[in-house]
Design a protein around this motif. Structure first.
Motif, PDB file in Angstrom:
ATOM      1  N   LEU A 177      -1.082 -29.975 -47.177  1.00 14.99           N
ATOM      2  CA  LEU A 177      -0.345 -30.819 -48.112  1.00 14.99           C
ATOM      3  C   LEU A 177       0.296 -30.001 -49.220  1.00 14.99           C
ATOM      4  O   LEU A 177       1.366 -30.342 -49.720  1.00 14.99           O
ATOM      5  N   ARG A 178      -0.356 -28.911 -49.582  1.00 19.54           N
ATOM      6  CA  ARG A 178       0.205 -28.044 -50.625  1.00 19.54           C
ATOM      7  C   ARG A 178       1.333 -27.167 -50.107  1.00 19.54           C
ATOM      8  O   ARG A 178       1.990 -26.479 -50.875  1.00 19.54           O
ATOM      9  N   GLY A 179       1.513 -27.152 -48.800  1.00 20.73           N
ATOM     10  CA  GLY A 179       2.614 -26.361 -48.236  1.00 20.73           C
ATOM     11  C   GLY A 179       2.183 -25.103 -47.548  1.00 20.73           C
ATOM     12  O   GLY A 179       3.012 -24.263 -47.204  1.00 20.73           O
ATOM     13  N   GLY A 180       0.864 -24.958 -47.294  1.00 16.02           N
ATOM     14  CA  GLY A 180       0.387 -23.724 -46.667  1.00 16.02           C
ATOM     15  C   GLY A 180       0.955 -23.508 -45.283  1.00 16.02           C
ATOM     16  O   GLY A 180       1.177 -22.383 -44.859  1.00 16.02           O
ATOM     17  N   ALA A 181       1.175 -24.584 -44.537  1.00 18.78           N
ATOM     18  CA  ALA A 181       1.718 -24.436 -43.189  1.00 18.78           C
ATOM     19  C   ALA A 181       3.218 -24.668 -43.136  1.00 18.78           C
ATOM     20  O   ALA A 181       3.852 -24.375 -42.147  1.00 18.78           O
ATOM     21  N   VAL A 182       3.787 -25.199 -44.220  1.00 20.12           N
ATOM     22  CA  VAL A 182       5.213 -25.501 -44.208  1.00 20.12           C
ATOM     23  C   VAL A 182       6.040 -24.262 -44.511  1.00 20.12           C
ATOM     24  O   VAL A 182       7.176 -24.127 -44.060  1.00 20.12           O
ATOM     25  N   ARG A 183       5.469 -23.349 -45.280  1.00 23.56           N
ATOM     26  CA  ARG A 183       6.221 -22.168 -45.670  1.00 23.56           C
ATOM     27  C   ARG A 183       6.617 -21.321 -44.468  1.00 23.56           C
ATOM     28  O   ARG A 183       7.528 -20.527 -44.523  1.00 23.56           O
ATOM     29  N   ARG A 184       5.905 -21.500 -43.363  1.00 24.91           N
ATOM     30  CA  ARG A 184       6.203 -20.685 -42.186  1.00 24.91           C
ATOM     31  C   ARG A 184       6.153 -21.559 -40.948  1.00 24.91           C
ATOM     32  O   ARG A 184       5.178 -22.255 -40.712  1.00 24.91           O
ATOM     33  N   SER A 185       7.210 -21.517 -40.159  1.00 23.61           N
ATOM     34  CA  SER A 185       7.254 -22.267 -38.913  1.00 23.61           C
ATOM     35  C   SER A 185       6.963 -21.319 -37.760  1.00 23.61           C
ATOM     36  O   SER A 185       7.034 -20.088 -37.918  1.00 23.61           O
ATOM     37  N   ALA A 241      -8.310  -5.766 -29.352  1.00 21.81           N
ATOM     38  CA  ALA A 241      -7.311  -5.552 -30.397  1.00 21.81           C
ATOM     39  C   ALA A 241      -6.068  -6.411 -30.149  1.00 21.81           C
ATOM     40  O   ALA A 241      -5.543  -7.040 -31.071  1.00 21.81           O
ATOM     41  N   ALA A 242      -5.592  -6.441 -28.907  1.00 20.47           N
ATOM     42  CA  ALA A 242      -4.418  -7.249 -28.576  1.00 20.47           C
ATOM     43  C   ALA A 242      -4.715  -8.734 -28.727  1.00 20.47           C
ATOM     44  O   ALA A 242      -3.886  -9.504 -29.239  1.00 20.47           O
ATOM     45  N   PHE A 243      -5.898  -9.149 -28.299  1.00 19.16           N
ATOM     46  CA  PHE A 243      -6.297 -10.554 -28.405  1.00 19.16           C
ATOM     47  C   PHE A 243      -6.349 -10.981 -29.866  1.00 19.16           C
ATOM     48  O   PHE A 243      -5.849 -12.059 -30.224  1.00 19.16           O
ATOM     49  N   GLN A 244      -6.936 -10.154 -30.706  1.00 12.03           N
ATOM     50  CA  GLN A 244      -7.059 -10.505 -32.118  1.00 12.03           C
ATOM     51  C   GLN A 244      -5.715 -10.531 -32.816  1.00 12.03           C
ATOM     52  O   GLN A 244      -5.494 -11.363 -33.708  1.00 12.03           O
ATOM     53  N   ARG A 245      -4.794  -9.636 -32.436  1.00 15.11           N
ATOM     54  CA  ARG A 245      -3.451  -9.672 -33.013  1.00 15.11           C
ATOM     55  C   ARG A 245      -2.774 -11.005 -32.719  1.00 15.11           C
ATOM     56  O   ARG A 245      -2.160 -11.621 -33.594  1.00 15.11           O
ATOM     57  N   LEU A 246      -2.878 -11.432 -31.471  1.00 17.03           N
ATOM     58  CA  LEU A 246      -2.285 -12.712 -31.088  1.00 17.03           C
ATOM     59  C   LEU A 246      -2.940 -13.875 -31.824  1.00 17.03           C
ATOM     60  O   LEU A 246      -2.264 -14.781 -32.333  1.00 17.03           O
ATOM     61  N   GLN A 247      -4.277 -13.846 -31.889  1.00 15.29           N
ATOM     62  CA  GLN A 247      -4.994 -14.946 -32.539  1.00 15.29           C
ATOM     63  C   GLN A 247      -4.628 -15.040 -34.019  1.00 15.29           C
ATOM     64  O   GLN A 247      -4.354 -16.133 -34.537  1.00 15.29           O
ATOM     65  N   GLN A 248      -4.610 -13.916 -34.700  1.00 12.72           N
ATOM     66  CA  GLN A 248      -4.277 -13.915 -36.124  1.00 12.72           C
ATOM     67  C   GLN A 248      -2.847 -14.372 -36.353  1.00 12.72           C
ATOM     68  O   GLN A 248      -2.551 -15.053 -37.342  1.00 12.72           O
ATOM     69  N   ASN A 249      -1.956 -14.019 -35.442  1.00 13.33           N
ATOM     70  CA  ASN A 249      -0.562 -14.420 -35.577  1.00 13.33           C
ATOM     71  C   ASN A 249      -0.413 -15.932 -35.437  1.00 13.33           C
ATOM     72  O   ASN A 249       0.238 -16.592 -36.258  1.00 13.33           O
ATOM     73  N   VAL A 250      -1.037 -16.496 -34.394  1.00 14.96           N
ATOM     74  CA  VAL A 250      -0.937 -17.939 -34.165  1.00 14.96           C
ATOM     75  C   VAL A 250      -1.597 -18.714 -35.297  1.00 14.96           C
ATOM     76  O   VAL A 250      -1.105 -19.765 -35.728  1.00 14.96           O
ATOM     77  N   GLU A 251      -2.698 -18.194 -35.822  1.00 15.36           N
ATOM     78  CA  GLU A 251      -3.432 -18.908 -36.867  1.00 15.36           C
ATOM     79  C   GLU A 251      -2.694 -18.947 -38.203  1.00 15.36           C
ATOM     80  O   GLU A 251      -3.116 -19.645 -39.130  1.00 15.36           O
ATOM     81  N   GLN A 252      -1.574 -18.226 -38.298  1.00 17.73           N
ATOM     82  CA  GLN A 252      -0.771 -18.333 -39.513  1.00 17.73           C
ATOM     83  C   GLN A 252      -0.119 -19.711 -39.644  1.00 17.73           C
ATOM     84  O   GLN A 252       0.187 -20.157 -40.761  1.00 17.73           O
ATOM     85  N   VAL A 253       0.098 -20.389 -38.517  1.00 15.24           N
ATOM     86  CA  VAL A 253       0.712 -21.717 -38.561  1.00 15.24           C
ATOM     87  C   VAL A 253      -0.212 -22.799 -38.019  1.00 15.24           C
ATOM     88  O   VAL A 253      -0.014 -23.982 -38.297  1.00 15.24           O
ATOM     89  N   VAL A 254      -1.211 -22.429 -37.222  1.00 16.25           N
ATOM     90  CA  VAL A 254      -2.202 -23.386 -36.737  1.00 16.25           C
ATOM     91  C   VAL A 254      -3.456 -23.176 -37.592  1.00 16.25           C
ATOM     92  O   VAL A 254      -4.303 -22.336 -37.280  1.00 16.25           O
ATOM     93  N   LEU A 255      -3.545 -23.934 -38.658  1.00 20.61           N
ATOM     94  CA  LEU A 255      -4.579 -23.681 -39.656  1.00 20.61           C
ATOM     95  C   LEU A 255      -5.885 -24.374 -39.308  1.00 20.61           C
ATOM     96  O   LEU A 255      -5.900 -25.514 -38.849  1.00 20.61           O
ATOM     97  N   GLY A 256      -6.984 -23.654 -39.548  1.00 15.89           N
ATOM     98  CA  GLY A 256      -8.312 -24.254 -39.450  1.00 15.89           C
ATOM     99  C   GLY A 256      -8.790 -24.564 -38.053  1.00 15.89           C
ATOM    100  O   GLY A 256      -9.750 -25.310 -37.882  1.00 15.89           O
ATOM    101  N   LYS A 257      -8.154 -24.006 -37.018  1.00 12.03           N
ATOM    102  CA  LYS A 257      -8.541 -24.281 -35.634  1.00 12.03           C
ATOM    103  C   LYS A 257      -8.728 -22.974 -34.851  1.00 12.03           C
ATOM    104  O   LYS A 257      -8.118 -22.753 -33.811  1.00 12.03           O
ATOM    105  N   PRO A 258      -9.594 -22.075 -35.312  1.00 13.30           N
ATOM    106  CA  PRO A 258      -9.733 -20.782 -34.628  1.00 13.30           C
ATOM    107  C   PRO A 258     -10.239 -20.897 -33.199  1.00 13.30           C
ATOM    108  O   PRO A 258      -9.818 -20.136 -32.320  1.00 13.30           O
TER     109      PRO A 258
END
Length: 336
Positions: A198-206, A20-37
């Motif tokens: 390019l559409r801004g999916g990763a720019v909206r959140r740093s 559960a803790a691992f997945q919380r961290l992974q999901q959080n990081v993947e909000q800005v690191v897209l497409g690299k699970p």
């Protein structure tokens, strides 16, 4: 069968808490690191293994974003050091200064005194400055003027570097590379992900906008849990046989060190736990082999001229080293 891990293998509730803790961290990081699970998963595996991560890739692929996102997700101290040719060792570790008012020498800690240290473009600094990290990465201490100062725990260095073929870079020495548990490459995104960027999916959140989803105490507790993940004797032998095969390979000048073999087993324990298992399988070694072993191998000049790569050597080694049979690891599989 006795368990070498203190307290026996983790039970189902402990495994579920780790996942559960691992997945919380992974999901959080993947909000800005897209497409690299898988890259994120390996980086977090290194965190819970107590190891350091070196991320190498060309500029603009998200190396620093990954490092910053991991730091932001952890409620603790983190520092970023921009490595440049004029950076001094004392700029990293700290310095002792004489205090005129107290008439005593005082230690002023450098940015390495944090839970996560982002060493950005580490191979742009001189070898002398790079070597300032050798002691602290291995022993979690910094020695300045003969006095040892402990860094806080948990402690992880997440370093980024550009490929050594690029201008203005220094090759990291083998002793430095061996202290990184893993070397990862983010790589270019796939077409769908790059369109989203390019559409801004990763720019909206740093990365700085990410919430901290766990704290240092939880990470330390869960990292200790990975030590209890069961490893059958046959898998210890398997790890040693992989190491010996790299050392004896005709294309390899410097094979996997004992530190590297330890890193492989430690990472496998954390990886297995993230896969909801309290025991290690041979497949865990195979999944981690390139990330853990590749940067530790030094190929012969002849092999380099022929275009051989460490990844190819690792693939050949894994294909040739006999995999432990399921029956040999059966005692481990019964303890979940």
């Amino acid at each position: 069968m006795s368990f070498p891990q203190q307290g026996g293998p983790p039970d189902q509730s402990e495994v579920a808490g780790f996942v559960a803790a691992f997945q919380r961290l992974q999901q959080n990081v993947e909000q800005v690191v897209l497409g690299k699970p898988e890259v994120v998963r390996l980086a977090l595996t290194a965190l819970f293994s107590g190891g350091h991560v070196l991320v190498e890739d060309v500029p603009g692929t998200g190396k620093t974003t990954l490092a910053r996102a991991m730091a932001a997700s952890l409620r603790g101290e983190w520092r970023r050091v921009q490595f440049t040719p004029d950076l001094l060792p004392s700029d990293v570790t700290g310095v002792t200064i004489f205090n005129q008012s107290t008439k005593e020498f005082e230690f002023h800690p450098g940015p390495v005194f944090a839970n996560i240290v982002i060493a950005d473009e580490i191979n742009r600094a001189s070898p002398k400055t790079q070597s300032a990290l050798l002691e602290v990465m291995e022993e979690r201490y910094v020695t300045v003027d003969g006095v040892r100062h402990p860094v806080p725990g948990p402690f992880q260095v997440v370093a980024t570097q550009n490929p050594v073929e690029m201008d203005g870079t220094y090759r990291l020495p083998e002793a430095q590379l061996d202290r990184f548990l893993m070397k990862l490459s983010v790589g270019y995104p796939d077409e769908r992900t790059e369109i989203e960027v390019l559409r801004g999916g990763a720019v909206r959140r740093s990365p700085e906008d990410l919430p901290a989803v766990t704290d240092t105490g939880t990470v330390a507790r869960l990292a200790a849990l990975t030590h209890r993940v069961y490893l059958h004797d046959a898998l210890y032998r398997y790890a040693v046989q992989i190491a010996n095969a790299t050392r004896a390979h005709p294309d390899v000048r410097l094979g996997l060190s004992p530190r590297g073999a330890i890193a492989l087993t430690r990472a496998a324990q954390a990886y297995a736990l993230a896969e909801s298992r309290g025991y290690v399988l041979p497949e865990d070694f195979k999944a981690l082999a390139v990330a853990v072993i590749g940067h530790r191998l030094v190929l012969t000049p002849d092999a380099q001229l022929r275009g051989r790569t460490p990844d190819e050597v690792i693939g050949q080694v894994l294909a040739e080293v006999p995999v432990p049979q399921p029956g040999a690891a059966a005692p481990a599989l019964g303890h979940r």
